[in-house]
Write an enzyme that holds these catalytic residues in place. Structure first.
Site, mmCIF file in Angstrom:
data_model
loop_
_atom_site.group_PDB
_atom_site.id
_atom_site.type_symbol
_atom_site.label_atom_id
_atom_site.label_comp_id
_atom_site.label_asym_id
_atom_site.label_seq_id
_atom_site.Cartn_x
_atom_site.Cartn_y
_atom_site.Cartn_z
ATOM 1 C CB SER A 129 -5.536 1.472 -1.818
ATOM 2 O OG SER A 129 -6.180 2.544 -1.004
ATOM 3 C CE1 TYR B 209 -0.061 2.773 -0.186
ATOM 4 C CE2 TYR B 209 -2.182 3.970 0.024
ATOM 5 C CZ TYR B 209 -1.497 2.880 -0.194
ATOM 6 O OH TYR B 209 -2.200 1.487 0.020
HETATM 7 P P1 NDP Z 1 0.916 -4.493 6.486
HETATM 8 O O1 NDP Z 1 2.066 -3.365 6.896
HETATM 9 O O2 NDP Z 1 0.316 -5.026 7.810
HETATM 10 O O3 NDP Z 1 1.505 -5.568 5.503
HETATM 11 C C1 NDP Z 1 2.243 -5.299 4.605
HETATM 12 C C2 NDP Z 1 2.913 -6.573 4.199
HETATM 13 O O4 NDP Z 1 3.606 -6.458 2.622
HETATM 14 C C3 NDP Z 1 3.839 -7.216 5.147
HETATM 15 O O5 NDP Z 1 3.687 -8.588 5.069
HETATM 16 C C4 NDP Z 1 5.266 -7.000 4.724
HETATM 17 O O6 NDP Z 1 5.890 -7.922 5.148
HETATM 18 C C5 NDP Z 1 5.020 -7.006 3.050
HETATM 19 N N1 NDP Z 1 5.909 -6.125 2.492
HETATM 20 C C6 NDP Z 1 6.213 -4.843 2.499
HETATM 21 N N2 NDP Z 1 7.292 -4.385 1.880
HETATM 22 C C7 NDP Z 1 7.472 -5.416 1.142
HETATM 23 C C8 NDP Z 1 9.000 -5.826 0.463
HETATM 24 N N3 NDP Z 1 9.655 -5.021 -0.172
HETATM 25 N N4 NDP Z 1 8.947 -7.064 -0.069
HETATM 26 C C9 NDP Z 1 8.226 -8.219 0.484
HETATM 27 N N5 NDP Z 1 7.277 -7.970 1.242
HETATM 28 C C10 NDP Z 1 6.921 -6.649 1.682
HETATM 29 O O7 NDP Z 1 -0.126 -3.552 5.617
HETATM 30 P P2 NDP Z 1 -1.390 -4.291 5.092
HETATM 31 O O8 NDP Z 1 -1.716 -5.539 5.234
HETATM 32 O O9 NDP Z 1 -2.394 -3.166 5.465
HETATM 33 O O10 NDP Z 1 -1.052 -3.953 3.479
HETATM 34 C C11 NDP Z 1 -1.107 -5.051 2.493
HETATM 35 C C12 NDP Z 1 -1.540 -4.358 1.170
HETATM 36 O O11 NDP Z 1 -2.820 -3.771 1.381
HETATM 37 C C13 NDP Z 1 -0.508 -3.247 0.900
HETATM 38 O O12 NDP Z 1 -0.353 -3.463 -0.512
HETATM 39 C C14 NDP Z 1 -1.348 -1.840 1.243
HETATM 40 O O13 NDP Z 1 -1.018 -0.746 0.479
HETATM 41 C C15 NDP Z 1 -2.898 -2.413 0.748
HETATM 42 N N6 NDP Z 1 -3.883 -1.737 1.449
HETATM 43 C C16 NDP Z 1 -3.911 -1.301 2.857
HETATM 44 C C17 NDP Z 1 -4.923 -0.616 3.192
HETATM 45 C C18 NDP Z 1 -5.078 -0.503 4.869
HETATM 46 O O14 NDP Z 1 -5.711 0.430 5.218
HETATM 47 N N7 NDP Z 1 -4.405 -1.139 5.695
HETATM 48 C C19 NDP Z 1 -5.925 -0.278 2.634
HETATM 49 C C20 NDP Z 1 -5.940 -0.531 1.199
HETATM 50 C C21 NDP Z 1 -4.727 -1.119 0.488
HETATM 51 P P3 NDP Z 1 7.658 -7.733 5.514
HETATM 52 O O15 NDP Z 1 7.758 -6.372 6.325
HETATM 53 O O16 NDP Z 1 8.002 -8.925 6.068
HETATM 54 O O17 NDP Z 1 8.271 -7.596 4.394
HETATM 55 C C1 8X3 Z 2 -4.075 2.454 2.206
HETATM 56 C C2 8X3 Z 2 -5.549 3.100 3.066
HETATM 57 O O1 8X3 Z 2 -6.279 5.642 3.839
HETATM 58 O O2 8X3 Z 2 -4.159 5.455 2.890
HETATM 59 O O3 8X3 Z 2 -4.599 2.104 0.876
HETATM 60 O O4 8X3 Z 2 -6.156 5.052 1.417
HETATM 61 S S1 8X3 Z 2 -5.284 5.030 2.597
#
Ligand code: NDP
Ligand code: 8X3
Length: 257
Positions: free
Chosen positions: A142, A155
């Site tokens: 991120s 985070y």
């Molecule tokens: P979502 O919440 O849409 O997706 C997160 C995914 O992670 C879900 O499929 C969830 O599935 C899974 N997950 C969470 N906890 C667990 C667990 N304990 N075991 C297995 N699976 C898990 O968010 P994003 O798609 O945005 O997030 C995906 C990644 O991208 C993360 O690592 C996040 O930190 C990163 N990210 C996101 C950004 C953003 O702005 N959205 C920016 C930068 C990075 P389920 O709940 O079914 O287990």
């Molecule tokens: C997820 C996006 O805004 O928390 O990594 O940096 S932010």
């Protein structure tokens, strides 16, 4: 005959993981999709098999279980799947309190998922990739792993850890020709903020107020590029931001709400 490749995507039940599953299935890869929400994985599997005809395997698991990596590796061995790529995507933010008001359970959830879960999966799958003689691992980091922002404390620390682990794992796996890279997105509209604010939709919507965030598909497109460069090329680190976001906390918002 062209060999069909296989990617493992953790956290494929929504957001970036789900979009990556669609992108890779469209590109004729077979997939192993994991997450905790089985019904979401089942409906994604049905949709991808119907639309693209690829082999889609699903595994319900919580990456926080210490044996999650071994369970996944055993599933692959039993199904005779040799993964070309692991996308370590499962992750979350919980809360945005300043450090002095931090909720310890929120901290544990982030550390256990984003760092320890990624480690459990990486340990087992890198061992399997060494055994099979090929592989590629991409971590979803991120902008929060490169810069901090107010209230981001734990985070940001977990995502900084992923940046460090990406570099260290690249060294550990260098002798085996296994590529390790990181894709670090800025703000992307997924379930991320809804999870962070524990279901408060109004708070979640405010995060994306007045600017166009990345879509999960934008990130899937970048992942597709990283995965498909020639095998002698490794994209170590890709930082992908919305045009309206210049740094972790500096946005060009058109509204002041
Ligand atoms: P979502 O919440 O849409 O997706 C997160 C995914 O992670 C879900 O499929 C969830 O599935 C899974 N997950 C969470 N906890 C667990 C667990 N304990 N075991 C297995 N699976 C898990 O968010 P994003 O798609 O945005 O997030 C995906 C990644 O991208 C993360 O690592 C996040 O930190 C990163 N990210 C996101 C950004 C953003 O702005 N959205 C920016 C930068 C990075 P389920 O709940 O079914 O287990
Ligand atoms: C997820 C996006 O805004 O928390 O990594 O940096 S932010």
């Amino acid at each position: 005959m062209i060999q069909v490749k296989t990617a493992i995507i953790t956290g494929a039940s929504s957001g970036i993981g789900e979009a990556a599953a669609k992108q890779f299935a469209r590109g004729n890869w077979n997939l192993v999709l994991t997450a905790r929400r089985k019904e979401k994985l089942e409906s994604l599997k049905a949709q991808l098999e119907r639309d693209f005809g690829q082999k889609i395997f699903i595994l319900q698991q919580d990456v926080r279980e210490t044996n999650s990596g071994d369970v996944l590796a055993n599933f692959l061995r039993k199904s005779n799947i040799k993964p070309d790529l692991l996308i370590n995507n499962a992750g979350l933010a919980v809360g945005a309190s300043p450090i002095q008001q931090g909720i310890i359970d929120d901290w544990e959830r982030m550390i256990d998922t984003n760092i320890k879960g990624l480690l459990y999966i990486s340990r087992a799958i890198s061992a399997l990739m060494i055994e099979q003689g090929f592989g590629h691992i991409i971590h979803i980091g991120s902008i929060a792993g490169k810069e901090a922002y107010p209230g981001g404390n734990v985070y940001c620390a977990t995502k900084h850890a992923i940046e460090g682990l990406t570099k260290a794992m690249r060294m550990d796996l260098l002798p085996y020709g296994i590529r390790v890279g990181q894709l670090a997105p800025g703000a992307a509209e997924t379930e991320f903020s809804l999870v962070r604010f524990k279901g408060d939709q109004a708070k979640a919507d405010k995060v994306y107020d007045g600017f166009k965030p990345l879509s999960p598909a934008d990130i899937a497109d970048a992942l597709w590029y990283m995965a498909n460069v020639p095998s002698h090329v490794n994209i170590n680190d890709m930082l992908i931001m919305p045009t309206a976001q210049a740094s972790s906390a500096y946005f060009n918002r058109k509204t002041n709400s």
